[in-house]
Motif scaffolding. Structure first.
Motif, PDB file in Angstrom:
ATOM      1  N   GLN A   1       9.479   2.035  -6.494  1.00 27.48           N
ATOM      2  CA  GLN A   1       8.301   1.178  -6.345  1.00 27.48           C
ATOM      3  C   GLN A   1       8.503  -0.148  -7.066  1.00 27.48           C
ATOM      4  O   GLN A   1       8.167  -1.212  -6.535  1.00 27.48           O
ATOM      5  CB  GLN A   1       7.081   1.891  -6.916  1.00 27.48           C
ATOM      6  N   GLU A   2       9.080  -0.084  -8.269  1.00 26.19           N
ATOM      7  CA  GLU A   2       9.319  -1.310  -9.030  1.00 26.19           C
ATOM      8  C   GLU A   2      10.317  -2.221  -8.324  1.00 26.19           C
ATOM      9  O   GLU A   2      10.143  -3.444  -8.282  1.00 26.19           O
ATOM     10  CB  GLU A   2       9.838  -0.965 -10.432  1.00 26.19           C
ATOM     11  N   VAL A   3      11.363  -1.625  -7.730  1.00 26.43           N
ATOM     12  CA  VAL A   3      12.371  -2.404  -7.003  1.00 26.43           C
ATOM     13  C   VAL A   3      11.730  -3.097  -5.804  1.00 26.43           C
ATOM     14  O   VAL A   3      11.951  -4.283  -5.550  1.00 26.43           O
ATOM     15  CB  VAL A   3      13.530  -1.505  -6.538  1.00 26.43           C
ATOM     16  N   HIS A   4      10.917  -2.337  -5.051  1.00 34.43           N
ATOM     17  CA  HIS A   4      10.262  -2.892  -3.869  1.00 34.43           C
ATOM     18  C   HIS A   4       9.294  -4.008  -4.250  1.00 34.43           C
ATOM     19  O   HIS A   4       9.227  -5.053  -3.583  1.00 34.43           O
ATOM     20  CB  HIS A   4       9.517  -1.795  -3.111  1.00 34.43           C
TER      21      HIS A   4
ATOM     22  N   SER B   1       0.823  -1.207   0.000  1.00 31.97           N
ATOM     23  CA  SER B   1       0.000   0.000   0.000  1.00 31.97           C
ATOM     24  C   SER B   1       0.857   1.257   0.000  1.00 31.97           C
ATOM     25  O   SER B   1       0.648   2.177  -0.783  1.00 31.97           O
ATOM     26  CB  SER B   1      -0.925  -0.008   1.220  1.00 31.97           C
ATOM     27  N   HIS B   2       1.851   1.276   0.885  1.00 34.31           N
ATOM     28  CA  HIS B   2       2.689   2.466   0.987  1.00 34.31           C
ATOM     29  C   HIS B   2       3.544   2.627  -0.270  1.00 34.31           C
ATOM     30  O   HIS B   2       3.760   3.738  -0.751  1.00 34.31           O
ATOM     31  CB  HIS B   2       3.592   2.362   2.214  1.00 34.31           C
ATOM     32  N   THR B   3       4.002   1.506  -0.812  1.00 35.47           N
ATOM     33  CA  THR B   3       4.809   1.555  -2.028  1.00 35.47           C
ATOM     34  C   THR B   3       4.017   2.163  -3.169  1.00 35.47           C
ATOM     35  O   THR B   3       4.513   2.987  -3.927  1.00 35.47           O
ATOM     36  CB  THR B   3       5.271   0.141  -2.417  1.00 35.47           C
TER      37      THR B   3
ATOM     38  N   GLY C   1       8.604 -11.805 -14.524  1.00 32.41           N
ATOM     39  CA  GLY C   1       8.564 -11.740 -15.977  1.00 32.41           C
ATOM     40  C   GLY C   1       7.175 -12.031 -16.495  1.00 32.41           C
ATOM     41  O   GLY C   1       6.657 -11.349 -17.368  1.00 32.41           O
ATOM     42  N   ASN C   2       6.519 -13.017 -15.930  1.00 30.34           N
ATOM     43  CA  ASN C   2       5.150 -13.360 -16.323  1.00 30.34           C
ATOM     44  C   ASN C   2       4.181 -12.245 -15.967  1.00 30.34           C
ATOM     45  O   ASN C   2       3.295 -11.896 -16.733  1.00 30.34           O
ATOM     46  CB  ASN C   2       4.719 -14.651 -15.632  1.00 30.34           C
TER      47      ASN C   2
ATOM     48  N   LYS D   1       9.405  -5.923  -6.908  1.00 35.56           N
ATOM     49  CA  LYS D   1      10.157  -7.094  -7.354  1.00 35.56           C
ATOM     50  C   LYS D   1      10.673  -7.897  -6.160  1.00 35.56           C
ATOM     51  O   LYS D   1      10.603  -9.119  -6.136  1.00 35.56           O
ATOM     52  CB  LYS D   1      11.327  -6.677  -8.238  1.00 35.56           C
ATOM     53  N   LYS D   2      11.184  -7.186  -5.140  1.00 36.35           N
ATOM     54  CA  LYS D   2      11.687  -7.884  -3.949  1.00 36.35           C
ATOM     55  C   LYS D   2      10.563  -8.622  -3.232  1.00 36.35           C
ATOM     56  O   LYS D   2      10.750  -9.737  -2.742  1.00 36.35           O
ATOM     57  CB  LYS D   2      12.354  -6.880  -3.000  1.00 36.35           C
ATOM     58  N   LEU D   3       9.402  -7.984  -3.180  1.00 34.63           N
ATOM     59  CA  LEU D   3       8.262  -8.601  -2.505  1.00 34.63           C
ATOM     60  C   LEU D   3       7.802  -9.854  -3.249  1.00 34.63           C
ATOM     61  O   LEU D   3       7.561 -10.902  -2.644  1.00 34.63           O
ATOM     62  CB  LEU D   3       7.119  -7.596  -2.407  1.00 34.63           C
ATOM     63  N   ILE D   4       7.698  -9.756  -4.586  1.00 37.04           N
ATOM     64  CA  ILE D   4       7.285 -10.898  -5.388  1.00 37.04           C
ATOM     65  C   ILE D   4       8.318 -12.016  -5.298  1.00 37.04           C
ATOM     66  O   ILE D   4       7.978 -13.198  -5.153  1.00 37.04           O
ATOM     67  CB  ILE D   4       7.077 -10.493  -6.864  1.00 37.04           C
ATOM     68  N   ASP D   5       9.605 -11.669  -5.363  1.00 37.32           N
ATOM     69  CA  ASP D   5      10.665 -12.674  -5.258  1.00 37.32           C
ATOM     70  C   ASP D   5      10.600 -13.391  -3.913  1.00 37.32           C
ATOM     71  O   ASP D   5      10.836 -14.608  -3.827  1.00 37.32           O
ATOM     72  CB  ASP D   5      12.043 -12.023  -5.422  1.00 37.32           C
ATOM     73  N   HIS D   6      10.283 -12.635  -2.859  1.00 38.77           N
ATOM     74  CA  HIS D   6      10.192 -13.229  -1.520  1.00 38.77           C
ATOM     75  C   HIS D   6       9.033 -14.227  -1.461  1.00 38.77           C
ATOM     76  O   HIS D   6       9.192 -15.355  -0.987  1.00 38.77           O
ATOM     77  CB  HIS D   6       9.993 -12.121  -0.486  1.00 38.77           C
TER      78      HIS D   6
END
Length: 237
Positions: free
Chosen positions: A157-160, A146-148, A230-231, A162-167
């Motif tokens: 925002q994109e970096v955050h 939400s905050h992102t 990527g998907n 990506k890290k969240l999805i990777d986690h």
């Protein structure tokens, strides 16, 4: 991210990110019996030595699964577990190859646990450095998203994200791997003799190798299929 529901015959797509302890004993047993039944159905045509690629239901299913979000790496992971479990039961359990497979599996597990711990540490550090503590009360990941979305510049925002999805991806893959291994073990336990276990192991190995081959080819044709992000990005184009 986890197959868009197409992997429902392999694992519970809805609860893949949940702690298995959150599922009641009766529901867990019901799910286990269902997945054992589905695995035996996939293996049944291979018992006579037929190759997986020559079984229409298997080849069509694999072709469909590698096309869904996260499908190619998930199918590869499932195939990898099938091959590992088969090796441990194909007359090699007490030999050098069996020992090597056990050590290799342990090494891969330690590496994956380390990746998850490191990912969690990165997430915690990101929250502490970027967001006030009151934003993460009662749901850290939801607050972070939400905050992102509301307060961070697009690049950050994109970096955050990506890290969240990777986690989430790391956690989900670990759950899928553990679940797949448990179902293989439970399915072997339904066999009444060593010969039946050997036959199942040969079929399981063939199926696992086929899944790995199909997945590797799909990723080679479209490298972005290798990651969930990527998907996700492709879906938005």
């Amino acid at each position: 991210m986890f197959g868009a529901g197409e992997f429902s015959r392999f694992f519970d797509c809805v609860s893949v990110l949940k702690d298995p302890s959150e599922v009641g004993d009766k529901e867990l047993e019901k799910q286990t019996q269902y997945f054992i039944h589905e695995l035996l159905k996939r293996l049944s045509p291979l018992a006579s030595g037929v190759l997986p690629e020559d079984v229409l239901t298997i080849s069509e299913s694999a072709a469909r699964l590698v096309e869904v979000p996260g499908g190619a790496p998930l199918l590869y992971l499932i195939g990898e577990v099938y091959v590992q479990q088969a090796k441990l039961r194909m007359g090699r359990l007490y030999g050098a190859e069996g020992l090597f497979e056990r050590v290799s599996s342990a090494g891969r597990s330690v590496k994956k646990v380390y990746e998850i711990v490191r990912s969690q540490a990165e997430m915690d550090q990101m929250r502490e450095s970027q967001f006030p503590s009151n934003l993460v009360e009662g749901g850290a990941d939801d607050a972070l998203v939400s905050h992102t979305e509301q307060s961070v510049d697009p690049k950050t925002q994109e970096v955050h994200l990506k890290k969240l999805i990777d986690h989430w991806w790391l956690l989900g893959k670990m759950n899928v791997e553990c679940h797949t291994r448990d179902i293989c073990v439970a399915t072997f336990a339904t066999k009444s003799s060593a010969i039946a276990c050997q036959e199942m192991a040969r079929s399981l190995s063939a199926l696992g190798l086929y899944y790995q081959k199909v997945s590797t080819k799909a990723i080679a044709l479209n490298p972005e299929n290798e990651t969930p992000l990527g998907n996700f990005l492709n879906e938005d184009d």
